[in-house]
Every structure is written in structure tokens, then in C-alpha cells.
Design a protein around this motif. Structure first.
Motif, PDB file in Angstrom:
ATOM      1  N   ARG A   1      21.039   3.321  -2.319  1.00  0.00           N
ATOM      2  CA  ARG A   1      22.142   4.112  -1.746  1.00  0.00           C
ATOM      3  C   ARG A   1      23.475   3.406  -2.017  1.00  0.00           C
ATOM      4  NH1 ARG A   1      22.276   3.591   4.443  1.00  0.00           N
ATOM      5  NH2 ARG A   1      22.890   1.530   3.693  1.00  0.00           N
ATOM      6  N   ASP A   2      23.518   2.101  -1.739  1.00  0.00           N
ATOM      7  CA  ASP A   2      24.766   1.356  -1.923  1.00  0.00           C
ATOM      8  C   ASP A   2      25.133   1.227  -3.398  1.00  0.00           C
ATOM      9  OD1 ASP A   2      24.681   1.143   0.798  1.00  0.00           O
ATOM     10  OD2 ASP A   2      24.056  -0.972   0.828  1.00  0.00           O
ATOM     11  N   ALA A   3      24.112   1.310  -4.275  1.00  0.00           N
ATOM     12  CA  ALA A   3      24.360   1.175  -5.722  1.00  0.00           C
ATOM     13  C   ALA A   3      24.685   2.527  -6.360  1.00  0.00           C
ATOM     14  CB  ALA A   3      23.140   0.548  -6.396  1.00  0.00           C
ATOM     15  N   GLY A   4      24.711   3.598  -5.550  1.00  0.00           N
ATOM     16  CA  GLY A   4      25.072   4.911  -6.103  1.00  0.00           C
ATOM     17  C   GLY A   4      23.898   5.838  -6.367  1.00  0.00           C
ATOM     18  N   GLY A   5      22.692   5.430  -5.914  1.00  0.00           N
ATOM     19  CA  GLY A   5      21.533   6.331  -6.009  1.00  0.00           C
ATOM     20  C   GLY A   5      20.678   6.084  -7.230  1.00  0.00           C
ATOM     21  N   GLY A   6      19.584   6.859  -7.323  1.00  0.00           N
ATOM     22  CA  GLY A   6      18.609   6.710  -8.404  1.00  0.00           C
ATOM     23  C   GLY A   6      17.575   5.657  -8.061  1.00  0.00           C
ATOM     24  N   GLY A   7      16.458   5.688  -8.777  1.00  0.00           N
ATOM     25  CA  GLY A   7      15.412   4.686  -8.560  1.00  0.00           C
ATOM     26  C   GLY A   7      14.059   5.326  -8.329  1.00  0.00           C
ATOM     27  N   SER A   8      13.027   4.515  -8.447  1.00  0.00           N
ATOM     28  CA  SER A   8      11.692   5.051  -8.167  1.00  0.00           C
ATOM     29  C   SER A   8      10.846   4.059  -7.384  1.00  0.00           C
ATOM     30  CB  SER A   8      10.968   5.484  -9.452  1.00  0.00           C
ATOM     31  OG  SER A   8      11.211   4.571 -10.480  1.00  0.00           O
ATOM     32  N   VAL A   9      10.061   4.632  -6.480  1.00  0.00           N
ATOM     33  CA  VAL A   9       9.124   3.852  -5.669  1.00  0.00           C
ATOM     34  C   VAL A   9       7.718   4.304  -6.052  1.00  0.00           C
ATOM     35  CG1 VAL A   9       8.338   3.289  -3.324  1.00  0.00           C
ATOM     36  CG2 VAL A   9      10.774   3.747  -3.751  1.00  0.00           C
ATOM     37  N   ILE A  10       6.843   3.329  -6.274  1.00  0.00           N
ATOM     38  CA  ILE A  10       5.443   3.621  -6.598  1.00  0.00           C
ATOM     39  C   ILE A  10       4.581   2.840  -5.618  1.00  0.00           C
ATOM     40  CG2 ILE A  10       3.658   3.394  -8.371  1.00  0.00           C
ATOM     41  CD1 ILE A  10       6.291   3.268 -10.322  1.00  0.00           C
ATOM     42  N   ASN A  11       3.771   3.556  -4.836  1.00  0.00           N
ATOM     43  CA  ASN A  11       2.848   2.895  -3.907  1.00  0.00           C
ATOM     44  C   ASN A  11       1.467   2.843  -4.532  1.00  0.00           C
ATOM     45  OD1 ASN A  11       4.790   2.841  -1.756  1.00  0.00           O
ATOM     46  ND2 ASN A  11       4.334   5.010  -1.387  1.00  0.00           N
ATOM     47  N   ILE A  12       0.858   1.663  -4.541  1.00  0.00           N
ATOM     48  CA  ILE A  12      -0.532   1.591  -4.974  1.00  0.00           C
ATOM     49  C   ILE A  12      -1.382   1.831  -3.736  1.00  0.00           C
ATOM     50  CG2 ILE A  12      -2.295   0.271  -6.173  1.00  0.00           C
ATOM     51  CD1 ILE A  12       0.275   1.079  -7.833  1.00  0.00           C
ATOM     52  N   SER A  13      -1.902   3.034  -3.657  1.00  0.00           N
ATOM     53  CA  SER A  13      -2.668   3.485  -2.510  1.00  0.00           C
ATOM     54  C   SER A  13      -4.146   3.274  -2.828  1.00  0.00           C
ATOM     55  CB  SER A  13      -2.265   4.946  -2.279  1.00  0.00           C
ATOM     56  OG  SER A  13      -3.182   5.600  -1.492  1.00  0.00           O
ATOM     57  N   SER A  14      -4.946   4.311  -2.710  1.00  0.00           N
ATOM     58  CA  SER A  14      -6.389   4.205  -2.981  1.00  0.00           C
ATOM     59  C   SER A  14      -6.968   5.602  -2.905  1.00  0.00           C
ATOM     60  CB  SER A  14      -7.047   3.326  -1.910  1.00  0.00           C
ATOM     61  OG  SER A  14      -8.455   3.452  -1.970  1.00  0.00           O
ATOM     62  N   VAL A  15      -8.150   5.791  -3.512  1.00  0.00           N
ATOM     63  CA  VAL A  15      -8.878   7.043  -3.236  1.00  0.00           C
ATOM     64  C   VAL A  15      -9.075   7.199  -1.733  1.00  0.00           C
ATOM     65  CG1 VAL A  15     -10.108   7.301  -5.430  1.00  0.00           C
ATOM     66  CG2 VAL A  15     -11.111   5.857  -3.644  1.00  0.00           C
ATOM     67  N   HIS A  16      -9.014   6.054  -1.005  1.00  0.00           N
ATOM     68  CA  HIS A  16      -9.218   6.111   0.445  1.00  0.00           C
ATOM     69  C   HIS A  16      -7.976   6.562   1.203  1.00  0.00           C
ATOM     70  CE1 HIS A  16     -13.179   4.743  -0.286  1.00  0.00           C
ATOM     71  NE2 HIS A  16     -12.741   3.684  -0.927  1.00  0.00           N
ATOM     72  N   GLU A  17      -6.982   7.117   0.497  1.00  0.00           N
ATOM     73  CA  GLU A  17      -5.963   7.870   1.229  1.00  0.00           C
ATOM     74  C   GLU A  17      -6.536   9.246   1.562  1.00  0.00           C
ATOM     75  OE1 GLU A  17      -2.451   8.093  -1.536  1.00  0.00           O
ATOM     76  OE2 GLU A  17      -2.901  10.227  -1.648  1.00  0.00           O
TER      77      GLU A  17
ATOM     78  N   GLY B   1      18.469  10.618  -5.134  1.00  0.00           N
ATOM     79  CA  GLY B   1      17.960  10.522  -6.507  1.00  0.00           C
ATOM     80  C   GLY B   1      16.780   9.576  -6.635  1.00  0.00           C
ATOM     81  N   ILE B   2      16.138   9.271  -5.505  1.00  0.00           N
ATOM     82  CA  ILE B   2      14.990   8.350  -5.531  1.00  0.00           C
ATOM     83  C   ILE B   2      13.700   9.160  -5.539  1.00  0.00           C
ATOM     84  CG2 ILE B   2      13.748   6.541  -4.272  1.00  0.00           C
ATOM     85  CD1 ILE B   2      16.463   5.713  -3.038  1.00  0.00           C
ATOM     86  N   THR B   3      12.834   8.892  -6.525  1.00  0.00           N
ATOM     87  CA  THR B   3      11.512   9.512  -6.525  1.00  0.00           C
ATOM     88  C   THR B   3      10.504   8.541  -5.916  1.00  0.00           C
ATOM     89  OG1 THR B   3      10.940   8.661  -8.722  1.00  0.00           O
ATOM     90  CG2 THR B   3      12.003  10.843  -8.620  1.00  0.00           C
ATOM     91  N   ILE B   4       9.430   9.088  -5.349  1.00  0.00           N
ATOM     92  CA  ILE B   4       8.380   8.245  -4.760  1.00  0.00           C
ATOM     93  C   ILE B   4       7.026   8.912  -4.975  1.00  0.00           C
ATOM     94  CG2 ILE B   4       8.905   9.194  -2.458  1.00  0.00           C
ATOM     95  CD1 ILE B   4       7.892   6.437  -1.314  1.00  0.00           C
ATOM     96  N   ASN B   5       6.097   8.151  -5.493  1.00  0.00           N
ATOM     97  CA  ASN B   5       4.763   8.673  -5.784  1.00  0.00           C
ATOM     98  C   ASN B   5       3.716   7.612  -5.479  1.00  0.00           C
ATOM     99  OD1 ASN B   5       5.365  11.358  -7.244  1.00  0.00           O
ATOM    100  ND2 ASN B   5       6.708   9.890  -8.274  1.00  0.00           N
ATOM    101  N   ASN B   6       2.474   8.060  -5.307  1.00  0.00           N
ATOM    102  CA  ASN B   6       1.359   7.128  -5.100  1.00  0.00           C
ATOM    103  C   ASN B   6       0.442   7.119  -6.315  1.00  0.00           C
ATOM    104  OD1 ASN B   6       2.343   6.845  -2.508  1.00  0.00           O
ATOM    105  ND2 ASN B   6       0.389   7.310  -1.494  1.00  0.00           N
ATOM    106  N   VAL B   7      -0.115   5.957  -6.598  1.00  0.00           N
ATOM    107  CA  VAL B   7      -1.230   5.864  -7.533  1.00  0.00           C
ATOM    108  C   VAL B   7      -2.443   5.511  -6.677  1.00  0.00           C
ATOM    109  CG1 VAL B   7      -2.192   4.701  -9.548  1.00  0.00           C
ATOM    110  CG2 VAL B   7       0.291   5.037  -9.365  1.00  0.00           C
ATOM    111  N   ALA B   8      -3.528   6.273  -6.822  1.00  0.00           N
ATOM    112  CA  ALA B   8      -4.717   6.079  -5.991  1.00  0.00           C
ATOM    113  C   ALA B   8      -5.888   5.600  -6.850  1.00  0.00           C
ATOM    114  CB  ALA B   8      -5.068   7.383  -5.270  1.00  0.00           C
ATOM    115  N   PRO B   9      -6.053   4.278  -6.974  1.00  0.00           N
ATOM    116  CA  PRO B   9      -7.181   3.767  -7.764  1.00  0.00           C
ATOM    117  C   PRO B   9      -8.506   3.956  -7.024  1.00  0.00           C
ATOM    118  CG  PRO B   9      -5.452   2.090  -7.483  1.00  0.00           C
ATOM    119  CD  PRO B   9      -5.182   3.187  -6.501  1.00  0.00           C
TER     120      PRO B   9
END
Ligand code: BGC
Length: 255
Positions: A130-146, A178-186
């Protein structure tokens, strides 16, 4: 290279999936802040593999299960690399215990590392973006156990379900920044988290029979997906879970 000029933080990158992700992001051109709690040798190995690729790397000790450490980790990564474009919430632990036996200490440890850590690291990252003007991505390493129950791992499954709902909420709330966020579920991946299972054929063989592709995942199978989600190719993806499990989660058949 997909990630030229990007700066990423990968939590828990001294071993396993986190180490593979940190190295893969560097191969794609990113500078990477890596993180370890106790395993300094593992972090040194990750760091030398990243610097050998000609990328910058800062190795930061922090226990993401402590809120002040999770926030400091993000802030020190920003200071070391100049900014952060990508946060990979990877660090995670599990405890194998029947519901009637699990101790409060083990319950809290799983909650703090797997759920509070990603929550407060993501909050610090979102404030920075936010302070840098937006943009970016968050990736959570989740699990099939979500999604999938896993008896004897109830706190673990609770945290992975929580990561799913955190991700879905934030895909809406952080979109204006402008921030995207997604999970990867191994699914079942060959890493130190399941050393016991991997070294016991009596446990391993029934698991392999449950996996349609009939093999365990490798950390690199997960790392490629994280690199894709961090790249511009995934710019229009937010609020999604990508399952990387050889078919384990939806495996069903009758004779
Ligand atoms: C767990 C492993 C387990 C796998 C498949 C992962 O999330 O960390 O212990 O083998 O899921 O059930």
C-alpha cells in the motif's frame, strides 16, 4: 525468465518445498529473501544456490509463529532487497496425534506457525505494498487438507482450512491495492515434514495406492506453480487454489 526485477520473500525456505520455491524464483530472475527458524545450514545451502544464479539473497532468522518475528521478517526483507513484490507463506508444521490426546502446546504451535504467521506476514506485506503504491502477489502454501479431512491431524487441517478462507477474503479486500492472493495445495510431497511416513513402506504403499499418478510429488512440482503465480502470466488469477497432488484429493473409483 518470468520474474526479472521482482523481489520475493519465502518463509521456511531452509528445506523442502520452501527451499525449492526460493531457488525456482531465483532461476526465473527474482532476488529472494529466505527465512529459517533453526536450520541455519539449510538456509546457507539455499542462499548459496541463489547467489550462484547471480541473484541477491538475504537469509533472515525468524519464527513466523511469533507475530513480532513475522512482521520483522517482512520488514527486514524489504530493507535488504529495497522492496518486496511477492510473499510466499510456506512455513508450516504438523503434529500427528489423536484428538483426545493432543496437547494444548502442540495445538497452539500448529495454529501459530500455520495460521497466525501467514496472517501477520501478509498484513505487513499488504501495508508495505500500500505504501509503495500497490501491486504484488501473495502465495500461500496450503495443502489438500484445506479440503480433505486427515484424522489425527485436526489442528493442521483447521489451519489449512483457515488459510483457504483468509485467501478468499483477501482476494476481495486487497484487490483495490492491486494485490493478488492464491493458494497452492500440495498433496503428498517428498519433504522432511513427512520423513517418518516416507521411511516406512507399511505407511507409504497404501498412500501411493491413493494417488492416481502413483508417485509422491517432488518439491519442484510445487515450485513451478508458485513461480507461475508470482509471474505476470497469473496477473488475472486471484482467490484461487491450485491443487498439486497427482490426483489425490478427488480420487474415487468403484470396481
Ligand atoms: C501433509 C503430509 C501428508 C499429505 C497428504 C500434507 O499436507 O503435510 O503429511 O502426507 O498432506 O495427506
Amino acid at each position: 525468465m518470468k520474474l526479472e526485477g521482482k523481489r520475493a520473500l519465502v518463509t521456511g525456505s531452509d528445506q523442502g518445498i520452501g527451499q525449492a520455491i526460493a531457488i525456482r524464483l531465483a532461476e526465473e530472475g527474482a532476488d529472494v529473501a529466505i527465512n529459517f527458524r533453526k536450520n541455519r545450514e539449510g538456509a546457507d545451502e539455499t542462499r548459496s544456490r541463489i547467489t550462484a544464479l547471480g541473484r541477491r539473497c538475504a537469509a533472515i532468522q525468524a519464527d513466523v509463529g511469533k507475530v513480532e518475528d513475522a512482521v520483522r521478517l517482512v520488514n527486514e526483507s524489504v530493507a535488504a532487497l529495497g522492496a518486496l513484490d511477492v510473499l510466499v507463506n510456506n512455513a508450516g508444521i504438523e503434529k500427528n496425534a489423536a484428538f483426545v490426546d493432543i496437547t494444548e502446546a502442540d495445538y497452539r504451535a500448529v495454529m501459530e506457525v500455520n495460521m497466525s504467521g501467514p496472517f501477520f506476514a501478509t498484513q505487513a506485506f499488504a501495508r508495505h505494498r500500500r505504501d509503495a503504491g500497490g501491486g504484488g502477489s501473495v502465495i500461500n502454501i496450503s495443502s489438500v487438507h484445506e479440503e480433505l479431512p486427515f484424522p489425527h491431524f485436526t489442528p493442521y487441517c483447521m489451519t489449512k482450512g483457515a488459510l483457504k478462507m483468509m485467501m478468499r477474503n483477501l482476494s476481495i479486500e486487497l484487490a483495490p491495492l492491486g494485490i493478488t492472493i492464491n493458494n497452492v495445495a500440495p498433496g503428498a510431497v517428498q519433504t522432511p515434514i513427512n520423513t517418518k511416513l516416507l521411511s516406512d513402506p507399511k505407511l507409504l504403499n497404501p498412500l501411493l495406492e491413493n494417488i492416481p499418478l502413483r508417485r509422491l510429488g517432488q518439491p519442484a512440482d510445487v515450485a513451478g506453480v508458485a513461480a507461475f503465480l508470482a509471474s505476470a502470466d497469473a496477473a488475472y488469477i486471484t482467490g484461487a487454489t491450485i491443487v498439486v497432488d497427482g490426483g489425490l484429493l478427488w480420487n474415487y473409483s468403484e470396481q
